[in-house]
Design an enzyme around this catalytic site. Structure first.
Site, PDB file in Angstrom:
ATOM      1  N   CYS A  13       0.795  -1.235   0.000  1.00  0.00           N
ATOM      2  CA  CYS A  13       0.000   0.000   0.000  1.00  0.00           C
ATOM      3  C   CYS A  13       0.829   1.288   0.000  1.00  0.00           C
ATOM      4  CB  CYS A  13      -0.991  -0.042   1.150  1.00  0.00           C
ATOM      5  SG  CYS A  13      -2.422   1.016   0.885  1.00  0.00           S
ATOM      6  N   HIS A  39      -3.646  -5.610   2.416  1.00  0.00           N
ATOM      7  CA  HIS A  39      -3.411  -5.739   3.856  1.00  0.00           C
ATOM      8  C   HIS A  39      -4.157  -6.984   4.316  1.00  0.00           C
ATOM      9  CE1 HIS A  39      -2.087  -1.525   4.147  1.00  0.00           C
ATOM     10  NE2 HIS A  39      -3.109  -1.222   3.373  1.00  0.00           N
TER      11      HIS A  39
HETATM   12  N1  GLN Z   1      -1.959   6.987   1.967  1.00  0.00           N
HETATM   13  C1  GLN Z   1      -2.177   6.012   1.016  1.00  0.00           C
HETATM   14  C2  GLN Z   1      -3.543   6.022   0.392  1.00  0.00           C
HETATM   15  O1  GLN Z   1      -4.556   6.301   1.040  1.00  0.00           O
HETATM   16  C3  GLN Z   1      -1.826   4.643   1.600  1.00  0.00           C
HETATM   17  C4  GLN Z   1      -2.799   4.059   2.578  1.00  0.00           C
HETATM   18  C5  GLN Z   1      -2.317   2.787   3.228  1.00  0.00           C
HETATM   19  O2  GLN Z   1      -1.137   2.466   3.222  1.00  0.00           O
HETATM   20  N2  GLN Z   1      -3.203   2.035   3.846  1.00  0.00           N
HETATM   21  O3  GLN Z   1      -3.637   5.768  -0.790  1.00  0.00           O
END
Ligand code: GLN
Length: 266
Positions: free
Chosen positions: A98, A214
């Site tokens: 992510c 995740h």
């Molecule tokens: N900030 C990033 C997004 O919202 C990553 C989010 C995350 O790692 N869960 O796209």
């Protein structure tokens, strides 16, 4: 079980980058090595890590983070660009989830504030459409692209394995678009993936995987954990490695249940 193999796993900014249980990936890598008698050292990579230490890792992991944390991380990560790039170029395996792959791309444009220049390891970019736009949230089922080596592996007994089904939980605002020097990690069967439009999920370059999964990812998909461990040992010891088989029947049942709940028959 005891053998003399050892692995050093680098974990990028554990205090700033670990959303939605991403730490579970490290736990799974460690356990699956221990169960096979492979000695593991987990090395946190942060502001205090020297280039020499970073250079010595055999496998790299980076989890998710929100925009603010990504900005903080990037201030330091930039100084590690050369070493991380050289690790990936010499085929050291890596898993980035992510927020981490967003920083390994060409750039990430956050919901608010300035564009963050990435390390340029993955030929891709990510843009957040803004705080008022919908986040891409939910369970995701995808189909990985297996190598010919994996397709010929007759020990892969279950259909889940041979179908290369991957499950995970995504929650991101950023939309990622791949360039031509990288391949997607998987094809979206259910969920959003990189951008909710082109059915790509994640990215692959050499032995580095980036993805939006995740959940955490590796406990749900132990075959991927083994892929990373095997590659790491093979690159380190420069020979073919055969990993002892572990009983993953519970993990496979869990995976099958979630895929079927989302209407994917496996
Ligand atoms: N900030 C990033 C997004 O919202 C990553 C989010 C995350 O790692 N869960 O796209």
């Amino acid at each position: 079980m005891k053998n003399n193999n050892q692995l050093k796993i680098g974990w990028l900014y554990p205090k700033l980058m670990s959303t939605y249980g991403d730490k579970g990936n490290i736990m799974v890598l460690q356990k699956r090595c221990e169960w096979r008698g492979i000695n593991v050292e987990i090395v946190p990579i942060d502001q205090s890590t020297t280039d020499k230490e970073l250079q010595s890792v055999d496998l790299l992991f980076g989890g998710g983070a929100q925009d603010r944390e990504q900005e903080i991380v990037m201030e330091n990560l930039r100084s590690k660009k050369k070493v991380i790039k050289s690790l990936i170029e010499r085929d050291v395996p890596a898993l980035f989830v992510c927020g981490a792959p967003q920083l390994m791309g060409n750039y990430y444009e956050p919901a608010e504030g300035k564009r963050i220049e990435g390390l340029g390891i993955f030929d891709m970019h990510t843009e957040h459409p803004g705080p008022k736009e919908d986040r891409l949230i939910g369970n995701l089922v995808a189909q990985g692209y297996s190598s010919s080596e994996e397709q010929n592996d007759e020990s892969r007994s279950s259909r889940l394995r041979s179908n290369n089904i991957i499950v995970g939980f995504e929650n991101h605002g950023g939309r990622t678009f791949l360039g031509k020097n990288v391949k997607p990690f998987a094809k979206v069967l259910k969920g959003f993936g990189n951008n909710g439009k082109d059915l790509t999920e994640g990215v692959m370059y050499k032995n580095a995987i980036g993805c939006y999964l995740h959940g955490p990812l590796l406990p749900k998909n132990p075959i991927l954990a083994d892929y990373l461990i095997k590659k790491a040992l093979e690159i380190k010891y420069k020979k073919k490695i055969h990993l002892a088989t572990l009983d993953d029947s519970l993990e496979e049942k869990a995976k099958s249940a979630i895929a079927q709940r989302l209407g994917i028959r496996v």
